[in-house]
Design a protein around this motif. Sequence first.
Motif: not given
Length: 398
Positions: A192-205
Amino acid sequence: MSAPAPGRADRLPDRRTVLRAGVGAAALTGLGWGAGSLYAATAREDRSGGDRPVRIGYLPITDAAPLLVAHANGYYDDAAVPVAEPVLFRSWASLSEAFVAGKVDAIHMLMPMALYMRYGLGADVRITAWNHTNGSSLTVRPDVAELGDLAGESVAIPAWWSIHNVVVQKMLRAAGLTPVMREAPSARDRTVALLPMAPADMLPALNNGVIGGYVVADPFNAAAEAREVGHIHRFLGDVWRDHACCVTMLRGELIRDRPEAAGGFMDALVRAQAWARDNRPETAAALARDYLPQPKPVILQALTYDAAAHAGALEHPAWHGERLDFRPFPYASFTEELVRSMQETVVDAPAGFLAGLDPARAHRELVDDTLVTRSIARAGGLGVFGLTGTTRTEEIRP
């Protein structure tokens, strides 16, 4: 690098997403490479402080509730502490940089990041209380039924040095999955690949199918359910019982040079925690009205999860891991277990500061419970927060 499994290419992050995630990671690791001179310069800006208002920084998540409720309810004014309008930041990286650089004086911060700031950067910071307990979840796409379904997928995390990364890696390994970085995940190899992401970008992704899930604080998990683009697979409080996610941090110079302001600030914060525990609908209304961009129903859902409606996300219902709670006392046992867990966590960030770091010493040097202990007594004692003592045993069951 493992090859993607047949038929799963559409579920791999596209190049733009990977680059954006890389930028987020670089912001965090870059803080470690360049903040030394930045901190040294800004620490000389204003040593006196005087009557300058205390400056609060926060992210738009329910974790920030105590800092914001104290402001909304006028508790800082009652404690005779001048406080500026709280400043919203969009990422942990930007909030960390502002705090280390002396642009804000008080923040809620991921506790693993607090350890990095102190030992990785040598920043003059102290944890003065727990800001809240629990309040985070692993949210996945509708088609993900079991943790094993994430093999060959990517999962977004808010930061390498976050309780979310620490706990989700425990969960993945317990399910026979291997977390990886900077490589395509493989269903065949169960990675499983882990990706740092701003919380606000997670739902659209998640909605676009770029990631299989994300682990983050609320209200982003509640928002995914409200929009029917994902469901909560498991509450992190059901994995690590009553864990601290965010802690309250004050700059060392505020504690040393303005002890009355620091003490009053802590009185207001603890008072806000006690109020928020018993006034969740009102807390949601205040946060939605003035501080958070999410709608009130989503924030209220995050503060009042129905355990029966999320029975599938709870393996230990007696723990009430679904409940964001406000318990300010900073337990030494948690700091010590967190240091040990961080030493076992895979990160794409500077980690040399953990080598040889003694867990007990880390708690003594980073955590100062003097102010919060006094403030808890003034608020009515530990019982107000459902606590019975100042020691406990950590319970972790991934």
